[in-house]
Design a protein around this motif. Structure first.
Motif, short mmCIF file in Angstrom:
data_model
loop_
_atom_site.label_atom_id
_atom_site.label_comp_id
_atom_site.label_asym_id
_atom_site.label_seq_id
_atom_site.Cartn_x
_atom_site.Cartn_y
_atom_site.Cartn_z
N MET A 1 0.85 -1.18 0.00
CA MET A 1 0.00 0.00 0.00
C MET A 1 0.90 1.24 0.00
O MET A 1 1.96 1.25 0.60
CB MET A 1 -0.88 -0.02 1.25
CG MET A 1 -1.81 1.15 1.40
SD MET A 1 -3.18 1.29 0.25
CE MET A 1 -4.14 -0.14 0.62
N LYS A 3 0.61 5.75 -0.01
CA LYS A 3 -0.28 6.89 0.22
C LYS A 3 0.33 8.16 -0.34
O LYS A 3 1.55 8.34 -0.35
CB LYS A 3 -0.54 7.08 1.72
CG LYS A 3 -1.33 5.94 2.31
CD LYS A 3 -1.64 6.18 3.76
CE LYS A 3 -2.36 4.96 4.32
NZ LYS A 3 -2.60 5.09 5.74
N ARG A 36 -7.47 3.99 -4.75
CA ARG A 36 -8.22 2.99 -3.98
C ARG A 36 -9.14 3.62 -2.93
O ARG A 36 -10.20 3.09 -2.64
CB ARG A 36 -7.27 2.03 -3.28
CG ARG A 36 -6.39 1.25 -4.21
CD ARG A 36 -7.21 0.22 -4.92
NE ARG A 36 -6.36 -0.54 -5.82
CZ ARG A 36 -6.79 -1.06 -6.94
NH1 ARG A 36 -8.04 -0.89 -7.30
NH2 ARG A 36 -5.98 -1.74 -7.71
N HIS A 61 -5.07 6.83 -1.26
CA HIS A 61 -4.49 5.49 -1.14
C HIS A 61 -4.35 4.83 -2.51
O HIS A 61 -5.30 4.85 -3.31
CB HIS A 61 -5.39 4.61 -0.27
CG HIS A 61 -5.61 5.13 1.11
ND1 HIS A 61 -5.15 4.48 2.22
CD2 HIS A 61 -6.24 6.25 1.56
CE1 HIS A 61 -5.50 5.17 3.31
NE2 HIS A 61 -6.15 6.24 2.92
N ASP A 63 -2.04 1.33 -4.56
CA ASP A 63 -1.37 0.05 -4.29
C ASP A 63 0.14 0.20 -4.16
O ASP A 63 0.78 -0.57 -3.43
CB ASP A 63 -1.69 -0.97 -5.38
CG ASP A 63 -3.13 -1.48 -5.30
OD1 ASP A 63 -3.73 -1.43 -4.21
OD2 ASP A 63 -3.65 -1.92 -6.34
N SER A 64 0.74 1.18 -4.87
CA SER A 64 2.19 1.32 -4.85
C SER A 64 2.61 2.74 -5.24
O SER A 64 1.80 3.49 -5.80
CB SER A 64 2.83 0.33 -5.84
OG SER A 64 2.50 0.70 -7.16
N GLU A 98 5.40 4.55 0.81
CA GLU A 98 4.89 3.20 1.03
C GLU A 98 4.49 3.07 2.50
O GLU A 98 5.07 3.75 3.35
CB GLU A 98 5.95 2.14 0.71
CG GLU A 98 6.41 2.13 -0.73
CD GLU A 98 5.46 1.40 -1.66
OE1 GLU A 98 4.50 0.75 -1.18
OE2 GLU A 98 5.68 1.48 -2.87
N THR A 99 3.54 2.22 2.79
CA THR A 99 3.13 2.00 4.17
C THR A 99 3.18 0.51 4.51
O THR A 99 3.18 -0.34 3.61
CB THR A 99 1.70 2.51 4.43
OG1 THR A 99 0.78 1.77 3.62
CG2 THR A 99 1.58 4.01 4.14
N GLU A 100 3.23 0.23 5.78
CA GLU A 100 3.12 -1.13 6.26
C GLU A 100 2.40 -1.12 7.60
O GLU A 100 2.51 -0.15 8.35
CB GLU A 100 4.50 -1.79 6.42
CG GLU A 100 5.35 -1.17 7.51
CD GLU A 100 6.68 -1.88 7.71
OE1 GLU A 100 6.68 -2.97 8.32
OE2 GLU A 100 7.69 -1.35 7.26
#
Length: 102
Positions: A1, A3, A36, A61, A63-64, A98-100
């Motif tokens: 994901m 942002k 998204r 948001h 995907d990449s 990127e997020t996690e």
């Protein structure tokens, strides 16, 4: 994901900003390929020190990072980016990352 964080500084006319943002800019941005989810702040933006010099925060948001870059290379992305000059007279900063989940 990934942002895209958009920080809008205080505009000269907040009511005009809000009208334009909701009626014109959001519909443009919602057409970004790969988008998204689209969230905006609701009410005052603050920091631990008190009121921030921000009027609105938008979080988009994707995907990449590649999807964010591709979105802004598209005609829809060019239209969305070009529209900022029409209402964001207080200034705007864009950040993507990127997020996690932890």
């Amino acid at each position: 994901m990934a942002k895209l964080l958009v920080l809008y500084r205080m505009p000269k006319d907040t009511a005009a900003f809000d009208r334009y943002y909701r009626s014109t800019h959001i519909p443009l941005a919602q057409k970004l390929p790969g988008l998204r989810k689209y969230e905006i702040s609701n009410g005052a933006v603050s920091s631990p020190a008190g009121a921030a010099d921000l009027h609105l925060v938008a979080t988009l948001h994707f995907d990449s990072i590649a999807d964010i870059q591709s979105a802004f290379s598209s005609p829809e992305g060019q239209a969305t980016a070009g529209d900022l000059a029409n209402f964001a007279d207080g200034g705007v900063d864009l950040y993507f990352f990127e997020t996690e989940e932890v």
